[in-house]
Scaffold this active site. Structure first.
Site, short mmCIF file in Angstrom:
data_model
loop_
_atom_site.label_atom_id
_atom_site.label_comp_id
_atom_site.label_asym_id
_atom_site.label_seq_id
_atom_site.Cartn_x
_atom_site.Cartn_y
_atom_site.Cartn_z
N GLY A 129 -0.37 4.85 -1.00
CA GLY A 129 -1.45 5.53 -0.25
C GLY A 129 -0.94 6.72 0.54
O GLY A 129 0.25 7.02 0.56
N ARG A 169 -1.57 -0.63 -7.83
CA ARG A 169 -1.53 0.15 -9.09
C ARG A 169 -0.24 0.96 -9.13
O ARG A 169 0.40 1.18 -8.11
CB ARG A 169 -2.73 1.08 -9.16
N ASP A 216 2.28 -1.88 -4.46
CA ASP A 216 0.92 -1.34 -4.48
C ASP A 216 0.16 -2.02 -5.61
O ASP A 216 0.75 -2.56 -6.56
CB ASP A 216 0.94 0.19 -4.68
N TYR A 267 -15.50 0.33 7.94
CA TYR A 267 -14.07 0.55 8.18
C TYR A 267 -13.73 0.30 9.65
O TYR A 267 -12.80 -0.43 9.97
CB TYR A 267 -13.74 1.99 7.79
N GLY A 285 0.84 -1.20 0.00
CA GLY A 285 0.00 0.00 0.00
C GLY A 285 0.87 1.24 0.00
O GLY A 285 0.53 2.27 0.56
C1 VAH Z 1 -10.53 8.06 7.64
N1 VAH Z 1 -8.34 9.13 7.68
O1 VAH Z 1 -11.02 9.16 7.71
C2 VAH Z 1 -9.05 7.91 8.02
C3 VAH Z 1 -8.89 7.68 9.49
C4 VAH Z 1 -9.54 8.43 11.76
C5 VAH Z 1 -9.78 8.60 10.32
O2 VAH Z 1 -9.08 6.37 9.83
O3 VAH Z 1 -11.16 7.10 7.30
#
Ligand code: VAH
Length: 316
Positions: free
Chosen positions: A9, A34, A32, A141, A6
């Site tokens: 990124g 790409r 990565d 996430y 990664g």
């Molecule tokens: C996001 N920059 O916004 C990341 C991070 C705490 C935020 O995990 O998803």
């Protein structure tokens, strides 16, 4: 050799440059899915196209370079993962499993994997959020990062894999453009100020979030990775803090340089994500175990960000 997965990124780019500065460019393999925008990444040292979901390709790359350390940074961030929940889960989780399994099989000495304040949820205490507390994340996430933390601890206990992790706040740097993060308003706003444009912020002006300037994030990551293993009491992921601010406060900080800089507020779906996260973090454990100490305040970050972004404009 160090492998950075990664590497193209927001964090990967900066970490790869820093690791190459510390260990020598030829000793740090950037990988990565790409080709990166940043030509230096592929020219200064070894680069490999690698989709971390392709476990046989991952094993081939790791057999070829025999890394002693692996930094696994490939993931979908919060806003992007909410739009692509199943892919977000698959990349964030199966990618982690592939790296953990390959690292155990090939005897990697140390693995780094980033977590996030996104592991905390709406019923977590929002001020000075503790290391140990209620954690019911309600974003894909955040769910993937919380699950990932627990798996990292499981691999540490069952396979003695030395995997280390930090719950980053929002990270702000000048080397990459804003991405799919909910905190990326705080990157975009600087670009708009330097370009002489107004900024339409997707969060409410009083939305406080924990934030950190990239140099502090790099320092924390390397301090943790260089700490003696016996110092570390946390094996899921360390709380990490530096500062907290709101869109109104970063705007005022920028207006010290650009008095006419204008910001309007149009909250969108990312407001709900931000509202589920802490306003500030208690990182006492990191300070005790490996002497964490941030350096950048909001105004110091603003001065440095604007300086570098203006330079970049001039170089264009
Ligand atoms: C996001 N920059 O916004 C990341 C991070 C705490 C935020 O995990 O998803």
């Amino acid at each position: 050799t160090i492998l950075v997965i990664g590497a193209g990124g927001q964090l990967g780019l900066e970490l790869t440059h820093e690791l190459r500065r510390l260990y020598g460019a030829s000793n740090v393999v950037a990988a990565d899915v790409r080709m990166p925008q940043d030509a230096e990444l592929t020219q200064a040292g070894p680069f490999e196209l690698l989709d971390v979901l392709d476990s046989s390709r991952l094993t081939d790359v790791m057999r070829r370079y025999k890394p002693t350390q692996v930094y696994h940074l490939a993931a979908l961030l919060s806003a992007t993962a909410e739009q692509q929940p199943k892919f977000g889960w698959r990349l964030n989780m199966d990618g982690l499993f592939n790296v953990l399994d390959a690292s155990v099989d090939l005897g990697v000495q140390r693995v780094y994997w980033p977590s996030s304040i996104a592991v905390f949820g709406p019923d977590t205490p929002r001020q000075h959020t503790p290391q140990l507390t209620t954690m019911n994340p309600n974003t894909v996430y955040g769910i993937s990062k919380l699950a990932g933390e627990q798996w990292c601890e499981w691999y540490f206990r069952k396979h003695s894999l030395d995997v280390r992790s930090l719950r980053y706040p929002g990270l702000i740097g000048y080397k990459s453009l804003p991405g799919g993060g909910t905190t990326d308003y705080a990157v975009d706003i600087y670009h708009k100020a330097v370009a002489g444009e107004a900024y339409e912020c997707f969060l409410k002006q009083d939305t406080y979030l924990p934030m950190m300037y990239m140099p502090d994030a790099l320092k924390a990551t390397l301090d943790l990775m260089h700490a003696p293993a016996e110092r570390l009491q946390v094996h899921n992921s360390y709380n990490l803090g530096a500062m907290s601010f709101s869109p109104a406060e970063i705007t005022a900080s920028i207006q010290r340089h650009y008095p006419d800089f204008a910001v309007t507020y149009q909250p969108d779906s990312r407001q709900q994500i931000a509202d589920s996260w802490p306003a500030s973090i208690d990182d006492t454990q990191a300070r005790l175990d490996w002497n964490w100490q941030p350096e950048f305040t909001l105004d110091k970050m603003t001065d440095d960000m604007l300086l570098h972004l203006k330079e970049a404009l001039v170089l264009k």
